[in-house]
Design a protein around this motif. Structure first.
Motif, PDB file in Angstrom:
ATOM      1  N   LEU A  35       7.288 -30.334  20.614  1.00  0.00           N
ATOM      2  CA  LEU A  35       6.860 -30.210  22.010  1.00  0.00           C
ATOM      3  C   LEU A  35       7.951 -29.597  22.878  1.00  0.00           C
ATOM      4  CD1 LEU A  35       4.959 -33.581  22.244  1.00  0.00           C
ATOM      5  CD2 LEU A  35       3.952 -31.345  22.694  1.00  0.00           C
ATOM      6  N   GLY A  36       9.197 -29.841  22.523  1.00  0.00           N
ATOM      7  CA  GLY A  36      10.326 -29.179  23.158  1.00  0.00           C
ATOM      8  C   GLY A  36      10.354 -29.321  24.660  1.00  0.00           C
ATOM      9  N   LYS A  37      10.806 -28.257  25.321  1.00  0.00           N
ATOM     10  CA  LYS A  37      10.931 -28.269  26.768  1.00  0.00           C
ATOM     11  C   LYS A  37       9.593 -28.097  27.465  1.00  0.00           C
ATOM     12  CE  LYS A  37      15.687 -26.561  26.827  1.00  0.00           C
ATOM     13  NZ  LYS A  37      16.613 -25.496  27.284  1.00  0.00           N
ATOM     14  N   ARG A  38       8.573 -27.694  26.708  1.00  0.00           N
ATOM     15  CA  ARG A  38       7.253 -27.534  27.332  1.00  0.00           C
ATOM     16  C   ARG A  38       6.714 -28.881  27.812  1.00  0.00           C
ATOM     17  NH1 ARG A  38       7.455 -24.958  22.866  1.00  0.00           N
ATOM     18  NH2 ARG A  38       6.282 -26.538  21.726  1.00  0.00           N
ATOM     19  N   LEU A  39       6.943 -29.933  27.021  1.00  0.00           N
ATOM     20  CA  LEU A  39       6.473 -31.263  27.381  1.00  0.00           C
ATOM     21  C   LEU A  39       7.407 -32.286  26.738  1.00  0.00           C
ATOM     22  CD1 LEU A  39       4.212 -32.755  28.910  1.00  0.00           C
ATOM     23  CD2 LEU A  39       2.927 -32.836  26.769  1.00  0.00           C
ATOM     24  N   PRO A  40       8.537 -32.588  27.360  1.00  0.00           N
ATOM     25  CA  PRO A  40       9.487 -33.542  26.791  1.00  0.00           C
ATOM     26  C   PRO A  40       8.784 -34.838  26.390  1.00  0.00           C
ATOM     27  CG  PRO A  40      10.451 -32.449  28.681  1.00  0.00           C
ATOM     28  CD  PRO A  40       9.009 -32.018  28.642  1.00  0.00           C
ATOM     29  N   PHE A  41       9.114 -35.328  25.179  1.00  0.00           N
ATOM     30  CA  PHE A  41       8.331 -36.383  24.538  1.00  0.00           C
ATOM     31  C   PHE A  41       9.214 -37.585  24.236  1.00  0.00           C
ATOM     32  CE2 PHE A  41       6.605 -38.170  20.479  1.00  0.00           C
ATOM     33  CZ  PHE A  41       5.423 -38.660  20.993  1.00  0.00           C
ATOM     34  N   GLY A  42       8.735 -38.774  24.598  1.00  0.00           N
ATOM     35  CA  GLY A  42       9.519 -39.973  24.365  1.00  0.00           C
ATOM     36  C   GLY A  42       8.664 -41.181  24.054  1.00  0.00           C
ATOM     37  N   ALA A  43       9.316 -42.357  24.040  1.00  0.00           N
ATOM     38  CA  ALA A  43       8.622 -43.588  23.674  1.00  0.00           C
ATOM     39  C   ALA A  43       9.306 -44.796  24.289  1.00  0.00           C
ATOM     40  CB  ALA A  43       8.581 -43.753  22.153  1.00  0.00           C
ATOM     41  N   GLN A 267       5.130 -35.284  37.950  1.00  0.00           N
ATOM     42  CA  GLN A 267       4.254 -36.232  37.277  1.00  0.00           C
ATOM     43  C   GLN A 267       4.717 -36.427  35.836  1.00  0.00           C
ATOM     44  OE1 GLN A 267      -0.122 -35.865  38.412  1.00  0.00           O
ATOM     45  NE2 GLN A 267       0.659 -33.933  39.236  1.00  0.00           N
ATOM     46  N   HIS A 268       4.751 -37.688  35.415  1.00  0.00           N
ATOM     47  CA  HIS A 268       5.028 -38.050  34.029  1.00  0.00           C
ATOM     48  C   HIS A 268       3.850 -38.856  33.494  1.00  0.00           C
ATOM     49  CE1 HIS A 268       9.728 -38.024  34.624  1.00  0.00           C
ATOM     50  NE2 HIS A 268       9.190 -36.821  34.735  1.00  0.00           N
ATOM     51  N   VAL A 269       3.499 -38.648  32.249  1.00  0.00           N
ATOM     52  CA  VAL A 269       2.640 -39.597  31.543  1.00  0.00           C
ATOM     53  C   VAL A 269       3.583 -40.589  30.897  1.00  0.00           C
ATOM     54  CG1 VAL A 269       1.018 -39.916  29.643  1.00  0.00           C
ATOM     55  CG2 VAL A 269       0.759 -37.971  31.201  1.00  0.00           C
ATOM     56  N   THR A 270       3.512 -41.848  31.319  1.00  0.00           N
ATOM     57  CA  THR A 270       4.588 -42.798  31.048  1.00  0.00           C
ATOM     58  C   THR A 270       4.317 -43.805  29.938  1.00  0.00           C
ATOM     59  OG1 THR A 270       3.719 -44.232  32.800  1.00  0.00           O
ATOM     60  CG2 THR A 270       5.457 -42.664  33.411  1.00  0.00           C
ATOM     61  N   GLU A 271       3.032 -44.073  29.610  1.00  0.00           N
ATOM     62  CA  GLU A 271       2.754 -45.203  28.711  1.00  0.00           C
ATOM     63  C   GLU A 271       1.547 -44.913  27.820  1.00  0.00           C
ATOM     64  OE1 GLU A 271       2.581 -48.981  30.747  1.00  0.00           O
ATOM     65  OE2 GLU A 271       3.944 -48.316  32.322  1.00  0.00           O
ATOM     66  N   LEU A 272       1.451 -43.713  27.287  1.00  0.00           N
ATOM     67  CA  LEU A 272       0.250 -43.310  26.563  1.00  0.00           C
ATOM     68  C   LEU A 272       0.039 -44.115  25.290  1.00  0.00           C
ATOM     69  CD1 LEU A 272      -2.130 -41.321  26.070  1.00  0.00           C
ATOM     70  CD2 LEU A 272      -0.478 -39.840  24.895  1.00  0.00           C
ATOM     71  N   LYS A 313       2.865 -28.986  36.051  1.00  0.00           N
ATOM     72  CA  LYS A 313       2.625 -30.161  36.887  1.00  0.00           C
ATOM     73  C   LYS A 313       3.092 -31.461  36.230  1.00  0.00           C
ATOM     74  CE  LYS A 313      -1.522 -28.084  39.003  1.00  0.00           C
ATOM     75  NZ  LYS A 313      -1.607 -26.853  38.194  1.00  0.00           N
ATOM     76  N   VAL A 314       3.085 -31.511  34.900  1.00  0.00           N
ATOM     77  CA  VAL A 314       3.460 -32.716  34.155  1.00  0.00           C
ATOM     78  C   VAL A 314       4.706 -32.398  33.346  1.00  0.00           C
ATOM     79  CG1 VAL A 314       2.751 -34.421  32.440  1.00  0.00           C
ATOM     80  CG2 VAL A 314       1.058 -33.456  34.019  1.00  0.00           C
ATOM     81  N   SER A 315       5.781 -33.144  33.582  1.00  0.00           N
ATOM     82  CA  SER A 315       7.067 -32.784  32.998  1.00  0.00           C
ATOM     83  C   SER A 315       7.611 -33.807  32.015  1.00  0.00           C
ATOM     84  CB  SER A 315       8.092 -32.546  34.112  1.00  0.00           C
ATOM     85  OG  SER A 315       8.162 -33.652  34.996  1.00  0.00           O
ATOM     86  N   ALA A 316       6.808 -34.763  31.562  1.00  0.00           N
ATOM     87  CA  ALA A 316       7.230 -35.682  30.506  1.00  0.00           C
ATOM     88  C   ALA A 316       6.003 -36.408  29.968  1.00  0.00           C
ATOM     89  CB  ALA A 316       8.254 -36.693  31.014  1.00  0.00           C
ATOM     90  N   LEU A 317       6.061 -36.733  28.682  1.00  0.00           N
ATOM     91  CA  LEU A 317       5.016 -37.505  28.013  1.00  0.00           C
ATOM     92  C   LEU A 317       5.699 -38.574  27.172  1.00  0.00           C
ATOM     93  CD1 LEU A 317       2.233 -38.195  26.791  1.00  0.00           C
ATOM     94  CD2 LEU A 317       2.559 -36.273  25.205  1.00  0.00           C
ATOM     95  N   LEU A 318       5.397 -39.840  27.464  1.00  0.00           N
ATOM     96  CA  LEU A 318       5.930 -40.943  26.677  1.00  0.00           C
ATOM     97  C   LEU A 318       4.789 -41.810  26.167  1.00  0.00           C
ATOM     98  CD1 LEU A 318       8.005 -40.546  29.368  1.00  0.00           C
ATOM     99  CD2 LEU A 318       9.333 -42.142  27.976  1.00  0.00           C
ATOM    100  N   VAL A 319       4.903 -42.226  24.902  1.00  0.00           N
ATOM    101  CA  VAL A 319       3.946 -43.170  24.330  1.00  0.00           C
ATOM    102  C   VAL A 319       4.512 -44.579  24.460  1.00  0.00           C
ATOM    103  CG1 VAL A 319       2.791 -41.573  22.756  1.00  0.00           C
ATOM    104  CG2 VAL A 319       4.910 -42.683  22.031  1.00  0.00           C
ATOM    105  N   TRP A 320       3.589 -45.563  24.563  1.00  0.00           N
ATOM    106  CA  TRP A 320       4.031 -46.932  24.825  1.00  0.00           C
ATOM    107  C   TRP A 320       4.175 -47.687  23.505  1.00  0.00           C
ATOM    108  CZ3 TRP A 320       6.626 -48.046  28.801  1.00  0.00           C
ATOM    109  CH2 TRP A 320       6.894 -49.372  29.151  1.00  0.00           C
ATOM    110  N   GLY A 321       5.273 -47.375  22.822  1.00  0.00           N
ATOM    111  CA  GLY A 321       5.562 -47.975  21.529  1.00  0.00           C
ATOM    112  C   GLY A 321       5.759 -46.890  20.492  1.00  0.00           C
ATOM    113  N   ILE A 322       6.561 -47.210  19.484  1.00  0.00           N
ATOM    114  CA  ILE A 322       6.904 -46.185  18.495  1.00  0.00           C
ATOM    115  C   ILE A 322       5.893 -46.111  17.363  1.00  0.00           C
ATOM    116  CG2 ILE A 322       9.352 -46.322  19.055  1.00  0.00           C
ATOM    117  CD1 ILE A 322       9.707 -47.980  16.450  1.00  0.00           C
ATOM    118  N   ALA A 323       5.185 -47.204  17.076  1.00  0.00           N
ATOM    119  CA  ALA A 323       4.249 -47.242  15.954  1.00  0.00           C
ATOM    120  C   ALA A 323       3.335 -48.450  16.117  1.00  0.00           C
ATOM    121  CB  ALA A 323       4.996 -47.308  14.624  1.00  0.00           C
ATOM    122  N   ASP A 324       2.245 -48.453  15.344  1.00  0.00           N
ATOM    123  CA  ASP A 324       1.214 -49.479  15.514  1.00  0.00           C
ATOM    124  C   ASP A 324       1.738 -50.901  15.364  1.00  0.00           C
ATOM    125  OD1 ASP A 324      -0.764 -47.603  15.988  1.00  0.00           O
ATOM    126  OD2 ASP A 324      -1.449 -47.543  13.906  1.00  0.00           O
ATOM    127  N   ALA A 325       2.740 -51.110  14.528  1.00  0.00           N
ATOM    128  CA  ALA A 325       3.261 -52.463  14.314  1.00  0.00           C
ATOM    129  C   ALA A 325       3.852 -53.066  15.575  1.00  0.00           C
ATOM    130  CB  ALA A 325       4.331 -52.445  13.218  1.00  0.00           C
TER     131      ALA A 325
END
Length: 364
Positions: A35-43, A267-272, A313-325
């Motif tokens: 995803l790189g700089k297009r949509l910085p990705f985290g957790a 805008q960030h997506v913070t807890e996907l 418009k959206v400059s970050a995407l983070l998921v809420w947790g690293i894995a299903d466990a």
């Protein structure tokens, strides 16, 4: 028994990797790199996860931005007025800084997982003036502690509430939390002013769930305008994006992003996460069937494609947790089966991972 998010946070879920779960000999491609700089990705992570070398290596490989799942909330940090335990939060920040990973701070003011001492004294409930002073000191201390190490803060979390059974709100839809009831709606401005003073360089966000709801979009736009009219800085909106498999409508998400961008907000997506159940709180699903996993993958791809189409418009995407466990949905609103993330209980890629990877590569 129904569990609140506060009660769930106390459960011993996801504190250790399930037996036998280790990274594959050949690591799957990094989503953060794709995803790189297009949509910085985290957790969202925990300090306990970082103490497991295999899990820590997985996190460092797949994610490029971190947020503390619970370690920076008041209940976790505060030990009384002016007293703090920063050990877990510092461990997360130090891990990230050693790997040049930016850190989001979550969350300074929330109606759950608050520091209960703030609201009481020897005579019962505190006065407005006392609570304001305590809030200002808490934010000054915490943001000051992380100054220069946390690039963005969720200053206020979930202050509005619409279309929910038994919701207790004021006429503007503001949740009648203890903050709102004792201080009044000004608690939001007070918090943002204190955060801006403590770290003038940090980005300041308002964060909420169901942020595509037109009523909540209107409330957030009104909040931003009111704050700015009073000379209070607010930089962005965080969209939590806890989704069900068939909800929310992508068109509503797109409309919300566009409307909030019109206010000049980051805008960030913070807890996907995307539940296998039709709705976020459903419990009908008892297993991750191939059909459900493919439907989930398609949903992730549609959402990520939407975000990539609005990368201005959206400059970050983070998921809420690293894995299903480690998902909070295993215990909310009651203990149940769920598998809402991109990696399974053994940290192996799911169809959703491959769908997001394909979307990222197609956008290159």
């Amino acid at each position: 028994m129904l569990l609140s998010r506060r009660q769930f946070a106390a459960l011993p879920l996801g504190l250790a990797l399930p037996a036998g779960a280790r990274l594959a000999a050949t690591e799957p491609a990094s989503l953060a790199q794709a995803l790189g700089k297009r949509l910085p990705f985290g957790a969202a992570v925990t300090a306990a996860q970082l103490r497991d070398p295999a899990v820590a290596a997985f996190i460092a490989h797949q994610f490029g931005m971190l947020v503390a799942e619970n370690a920076m909330k008041q209940e976790s940090l505060s030990r009384g007025e002016g007293r703090y335990d920063f050990a877990d939060a510092d461990a997360i920040v130090d891990f990230a800084r050693q790997r040049s990973m930016p850190v989001r701070g979550h969350a300074l003011v929330w109606h759950h997982q608050a520091a209960n001492w703030m609201f009481t004294d020897g005579a019962g409930e505190v006065s407005r003036a006392t609570l304001v002073a305590r809030l200002e000191r808490y934010i000054a201390d915490v943001v000051g502690h992380f100054r220069g190490r946390v690039f963005a803060w969720d200053v206020v979390n979930e202050a509005f509430q619409f279309d929910e059974p038994d919701a207790q709100t004021d006429a503007a839809g503001m949740r009648m939390s203890t903050w709102r009831r004792i201080i009044g709606p000004e608690f939001i401005a007070i918090a943002f002013r204190a955060a801006a003073k403590a770290d003038p360089d940090a980005l300041l966000f308002y964060n909420d769930y169901e942020s595509q709801n037109p009523k909540k979009v209107a409330a957030m736009r009104g909040l931003v305008r009111d704050l700015r009219a009073d000379g209070v800085r607010i930089d962005g909106i965080g969209h939590q994006m806890h989704c069900g498999r068939v909800w929310p409508k992508l068109a509503d998400v797109a409309d919300a992003i566009d409307a909030l961008a019109a206010e000049g907000l980051r805008q960030h997506v913070t807890e996907l996460d995307i539940a296998l159940n039709d709705t976020l709180t459903g419990s009908a699903v008892q297993a991750a069937t191939p059909e459900l996993l493919q439907a989930q993958a398609q949903r992730y791809a549609e959402l990520v494609n939407l975000l990539l189409s609005r990368r201005d418009k959206v400059s970050a995407l983070l998921v809420w947790g690293i894995a299903d466990a480690y998902s909070w949905l295993l215990g909310w609103p009651q203990p149940r089966f769920e598998a809402p993330l991109l990696f399974d209980t053994r940290l192996q890629p799911k169809p959703a991972y491959h769908a997001v990877l394909a979307a990222a590569r197609a956008a290159q």
